[in-house]
Design a protein around this motif. Structure first.
Motif, PDB file in Angstrom:
ATOM      1  N   GLY A  76       0.824  -1.190   0.000  1.00 50.04           N
ATOM      2  CA  GLY A  76       0.000   0.000   0.000  1.00 50.04           C
ATOM      3  C   GLY A  76       0.860   1.241   0.000  1.00 50.04           C
ATOM      4  O   GLY A  76       1.926   1.275   0.603  1.00 50.04           O
ATOM      5  N   LEU A  77       0.416   2.260  -0.720  1.00 48.07           N
ATOM      6  CA  LEU A  77       1.074   3.558  -0.745  1.00 48.07           C
ATOM      7  C   LEU A  77      -0.037   4.588  -0.806  1.00 48.07           C
ATOM      8  O   LEU A  77      -0.766   4.652  -1.799  1.00 48.07           O
ATOM      9  N   VAL A  78      -0.221   5.316   0.278  1.00 47.66           N
ATOM     10  CA  VAL A  78      -1.287   6.316   0.330  1.00 47.66           C
ATOM     11  C   VAL A  78      -0.696   7.673   0.688  1.00 47.66           C
ATOM     12  O   VAL A  78       0.349   7.766   1.329  1.00 47.66           O
ATOM     13  N   ILE A  79      -1.411   8.704   0.265  1.00 44.11           N
ATOM     14  CA  ILE A  79      -1.014  10.072   0.548  1.00 44.11           C
ATOM     15  C   ILE A  79      -2.083  10.674   1.465  1.00 44.11           C
ATOM     16  O   ILE A  79      -3.277  10.563   1.192  1.00 44.11           O
ATOM     17  N   MET A  80      -1.649  11.309   2.554  1.00 47.16           N
ATOM     18  CA  MET A  80      -2.575  11.869   3.535  1.00 47.16           C
ATOM     19  C   MET A  80      -2.258  13.352   3.735  1.00 47.16           C
ATOM     20  O   MET A  80      -1.087  13.733   3.840  1.00 47.16           O
ATOM     21  N   ASP A  81      -3.318  14.176   3.795  1.00 46.37           N
ATOM     22  CA  ASP A  81      -3.097  15.607   4.036  1.00 46.37           C
ATOM     23  C   ASP A  81      -3.090  15.905   5.535  1.00 46.37           C
ATOM     24  O   ASP A  81      -3.241  15.006   6.370  1.00 46.37           O
ATOM     25  N   GLU A  82      -2.922  17.180   5.868  1.00 48.23           N
ATOM     26  CA  GLU A  82      -2.826  17.603   7.272  1.00 48.23           C
ATOM     27  C   GLU A  82      -4.094  17.304   8.066  1.00 48.23           C
ATOM     28  O   GLU A  82      -4.055  17.126   9.275  1.00 48.23           O
ATOM     29  N   SER A  83      -5.232  17.232   7.377  1.00 46.47           N
ATOM     30  CA  SER A  83      -6.512  16.982   8.049  1.00 46.47           C
ATOM     31  C   SER A  83      -6.809  15.499   8.216  1.00 46.47           C
ATOM     32  O   SER A  83      -7.844  15.134   8.765  1.00 46.47           O
ATOM     33  N   GLY A  84      -5.940  14.635   7.690  1.00 45.62           N
ATOM     34  CA  GLY A  84      -6.154  13.198   7.805  1.00 45.62           C
ATOM     35  C   GLY A  84      -6.929  12.592   6.651  1.00 45.62           C
ATOM     36  O   GLY A  84      -7.313  11.432   6.712  1.00 45.62           O
ATOM     37  N   ARG A  85      -7.172  13.379   5.589  1.00 45.90           N
ATOM     38  CA  ARG A  85      -7.856  12.831   4.401  1.00 45.90           C
ATOM     39  C   ARG A  85      -6.841  12.128   3.505  1.00 45.90           C
ATOM     40  O   ARG A  85      -5.709  12.576   3.353  1.00 45.90           O
ATOM     41  N   PHE A  86      -7.289  11.025   2.899  1.00 44.77           N
ATOM     42  CA  PHE A  86      -6.427  10.242   2.019  1.00 44.77           C
ATOM     43  C   PHE A  86      -6.713  10.579   0.564  1.00 44.77           C
ATOM     44  O   PHE A  86      -7.853  10.845   0.191  1.00 44.77           O
ATOM     45  N   TYR A  87      -5.650  10.510  -0.260  1.00 48.34           N
ATOM     46  CA  TYR A  87      -5.760  10.798  -1.687  1.00 48.34           C
ATOM     47  C   TYR A  87      -5.198   9.641  -2.482  1.00 48.34           C
ATOM     48  O   TYR A  87      -4.279   8.957  -2.055  1.00 48.34           O
ATOM     49  N   GLY A  88      -5.760   9.428  -3.656  1.00 38.64           N
ATOM     50  CA  GLY A  88      -5.340   8.335  -4.517  1.00 38.64           C
ATOM     51  C   GLY A  88      -6.339   7.196  -4.452  1.00 38.64           C
ATOM     52  O   GLY A  88      -7.243   7.188  -3.613  1.00 38.64           O
ATOM     53  N   ASP A  89      -6.163   6.227  -5.341  1.00 36.81           N
ATOM     54  CA  ASP A  89      -7.121   5.122  -5.411  1.00 36.81           C
ATOM     55  C   ASP A  89      -6.646   3.873  -4.668  1.00 36.81           C
ATOM     56  O   ASP A  89      -7.339   2.871  -4.623  1.00 36.81           O
ATOM     57  N   GLY A  90      -5.447   3.918  -4.091  1.00 36.47           N
ATOM     58  CA  GLY A  90      -4.943   2.778  -3.326  1.00 36.47           C
ATOM     59  C   GLY A  90      -4.261   1.714  -4.168  1.00 36.47           C
ATOM     60  O   GLY A  90      -3.709   0.768  -3.627  1.00 36.47           O
ATOM     61  N   CYS A  91      -4.320   1.856  -5.494  1.00 38.46           N
ATOM     62  CA  CYS A  91      -3.673   0.879  -6.374  1.00 38.46           C
ATOM     63  C   CYS A  91      -2.191   1.221  -6.514  1.00 38.46           C
ATOM     64  O   CYS A  91      -1.825   2.385  -6.645  1.00 38.46           O
ATOM     65  N   VAL A  92      -1.356   0.189  -6.472  1.00 32.08           N
ATOM     66  CA  VAL A  92       0.081   0.401  -6.639  1.00 32.08           C
ATOM     67  C   VAL A  92       0.619  -0.494  -7.736  1.00 32.08           C
ATOM     68  O   VAL A  92       0.082  -1.564  -8.016  1.00 32.08           O
ATOM     69  N   ASP A  93       1.686  -0.032  -8.363  1.00 28.28           N
ATOM     70  CA  ASP A  93       2.441  -0.823  -9.334  1.00 28.28           C
ATOM     71  C   ASP A  93       3.775  -1.155  -8.685  1.00 28.28           C
ATOM     72  O   ASP A  93       4.395  -0.299  -8.048  1.00 28.28           O
TER      73      ASP A  93
END
Length: 116
Positions: A76-93
């Protein structure tokens, strides 16, 4: 007649202790450290880097090839902002030691990449 020379108990204990210390030093001194997990070698963007435009992908590269084994939950590779929201679809290559995901961010601010 042959005379036998014996060590005093104090000297025997001192020699035995010295033998143990020297043996332990040899064993532990030549042992390589164990590394059971991959560690981060580089990332895009680099840690602390300020982005002026969104790259195509976010990626991390580890010290060894990434191996998926059954029952481990995958990667898993996720991006999180300062408010704790996640960005991206969760799919990794996965390609060798590198894991990447399509780049996606919200508004300007500070973000954290979290990988497994």
């Amino acid at each position: 007649m042959i005379a036998a020379k014996f060590l005093s108990p104090r000297r025997f204990v001192a020699l035995a202790a010295a033998s143990v210390v020297i043996s332990a030093g040899c064993v532990l001194g030549f042992a390589a450290p164990a590394s059971a997990h991959n560690y981060l070698v580089s990332s895009t963007p680099a840690e602390g880097q300020t982005l002026t435009e969104l790259p195509d992908v976010f990626e991390i590269t580890t010290n060894e090839a990434l191996l998926a084994t059954a029952g481990t939950g995958g990667f898993g590779l996720v991006i999180m902002d300062e408010s704790g929201r996640f960005y991206g679809d969760g799919c990794v290559d996965i390609s060798g030691a590198t894991m990447s995901t399509a780049a996606s961010l919200g508004e300007a601010g500070e973000y954290t990449a979290i990988w497994k």
